[in-house]
Design a protein around this motif. Structure first.
Motif, mmCIF file in Angstrom:
data_model
loop_
_atom_site.group_PDB
_atom_site.id
_atom_site.type_symbol
_atom_site.label_atom_id
_atom_site.label_comp_id
_atom_site.label_asym_id
_atom_site.label_seq_id
_atom_site.Cartn_x
_atom_site.Cartn_y
_atom_site.Cartn_z
ATOM 1 N N ARG A 5 36.132 38.132 39.289
ATOM 2 C CA ARG A 5 35.953 37.313 40.500
ATOM 3 C C ARG A 5 36.014 35.827 40.163
ATOM 4 O O ARG A 5 36.618 35.043 40.901
ATOM 5 C CB ARG A 5 34.623 37.661 41.164
ATOM 6 N N ALA B 119 39.576 34.995 39.747
ATOM 7 C CA ALA B 119 40.260 34.954 41.043
ATOM 8 C C ALA B 119 39.917 33.692 41.815
ATOM 9 O O ALA B 119 40.764 33.138 42.531
ATOM 10 C CB ALA B 119 39.891 36.195 41.859
ATOM 11 N N ASN C 77 49.831 38.021 43.153
ATOM 12 C CA ASN C 77 49.677 36.594 43.444
ATOM 13 C C ASN C 77 50.980 35.964 43.920
ATOM 14 O O ASN C 77 50.973 35.089 44.798
ATOM 15 C CB ASN C 77 49.163 35.871 42.202
ATOM 16 N N CYS D 176 44.027 37.214 45.886
ATOM 17 C CA CYS D 176 44.227 36.746 44.514
ATOM 18 C C CYS D 176 43.837 37.864 43.559
ATOM 19 O O CYS D 176 42.815 38.528 43.760
ATOM 20 C CB CYS D 176 43.393 35.506 44.225
#
Length: 286
Positions: A238, A241, A133, A152
């Motif tokens: 997910r 992220a 990141n 990410c």
């Protein structure tokens, strides 16, 4: 399940994004999950040595440094992984015969990974996610390298259920440094967010671009895991992220506002969460 630090299983630690404006680089950024902090800088496109020159695209050169000690084989292996993860998000073909250099450094370390320079232990999943990141934020801050999307990353852990008295595990998002030694596996998931990618009309958030899983190293240390567990881990990762992507978008707008107010001030920053931790400049080699 309530964790030791009071978070639920699907909660991230407080996220910090700061654009450091380091000297002699085109872009730099610091990213942190709580106390798990990393910093990265981007230089280029610039002139490349003849032996590294590529005729059809830019040469991406990545160096990863631990908090202490010198980079070893663990750092070089992680640099290779980073090149695989970040390359799809960068339009290297736009600047052939040039050099783009990325330098990342951990700003924390523990016995659970090479953030402290521990040879042979590898990089733990939380530091890996933080560094990925930080590198993405540094590319965004530089603005000199055209990008196809934003990468990410977030860590997922398998925390044993002590109360149940069985060998079952609970999936936890963004394990902290104190949780890492207790984990029975886990890994890091990296997703690319891009408006050029495929997006499901039914399931997608209209405010989110298309999402693609680029890389993961999810594994179980005490045996195997089934497809259902992996699907749940990927789905939870997910969602984490997506939160990071939204915070990066907010931090970028904050950085633009700060620059417009302060002109070219070298110390201007944009942080999602303010904190009082001081960085030891003697340990930062970027």
């Amino acid at each position: 399940m309530l964790r030791a630090d009071g978070r639920n299983a699907d909660q991230l630690r407080p996220i910090t994004i700061a654009y450091e404006r380091l000297d002699r680089v085109d872009g730099s950024a610091r990213f942190g999950f709580g106390q798990t902090q990393s910093i990265a800088s981007v230089s280029g496109p610039s002139e490349v040595r003849v032996n590294l020159e590529l005729p059809s695209q830019a040469t991406l050169d990545i160096h990863i440094r631990p908090l202490a000690s010198v980079p070893g084989t663990d750092s070089r292996a992680f640099a290779t992984i980073l090149k695989t993860v970040l390359s799809p998000s960068i339009l290297l073909s736009q600047n052939p015969r040039t050099l783009i250099q990325l330098v990342g450094q951990a700003l924390c370390g523990s016995e659970s990974g090479s953030g402290s320079g521990t040879v042979g232990r590898g990089w733990n999943m939380s530091i890996m996610a933080s560094l990925i990141n930080a590198c993405t934020a540094a590319f965004i801050n530089a603005g000199s390298v055209p990008m196809r999307g934003v990468v990410c990353a977030v860590a997922m852990g398998r925390l044993p259920d002590t109360d149940a008295g069985t060998s079952s595990c609970t999936l936890v998002l963004d394990p902290s440094e104190t949780e890492l030694p207790r984990l029975r596996g886990g890994g890091c998931f990296a997703f690319m967010f891009s408006y050029a990618g495929f997006r499901s009309i039914v399931e997608a958030d209209p405010d989110l671009p298309g999402v693609t899983l680029l890389w993961r190293n999810y594994a179980a240390s005490d045996g195997t895991f089934d497809e259902d567990e992996f699907a749940r881990a990927q789905s939870l990762a997910r969602k984490g992220a997506e939160e990071i992507w939204k915070l990066m978008k907010i931090s970028l707008q904050g950085n633009i506002d700060a620059l417009s107010e302060q002109g070219t001030a070298k110390n201007s920053k944009a942080e999602v969460v303010s904190h009082t931790d001081e960085i030891d400049d003697e340990k930062v080699e970027i």
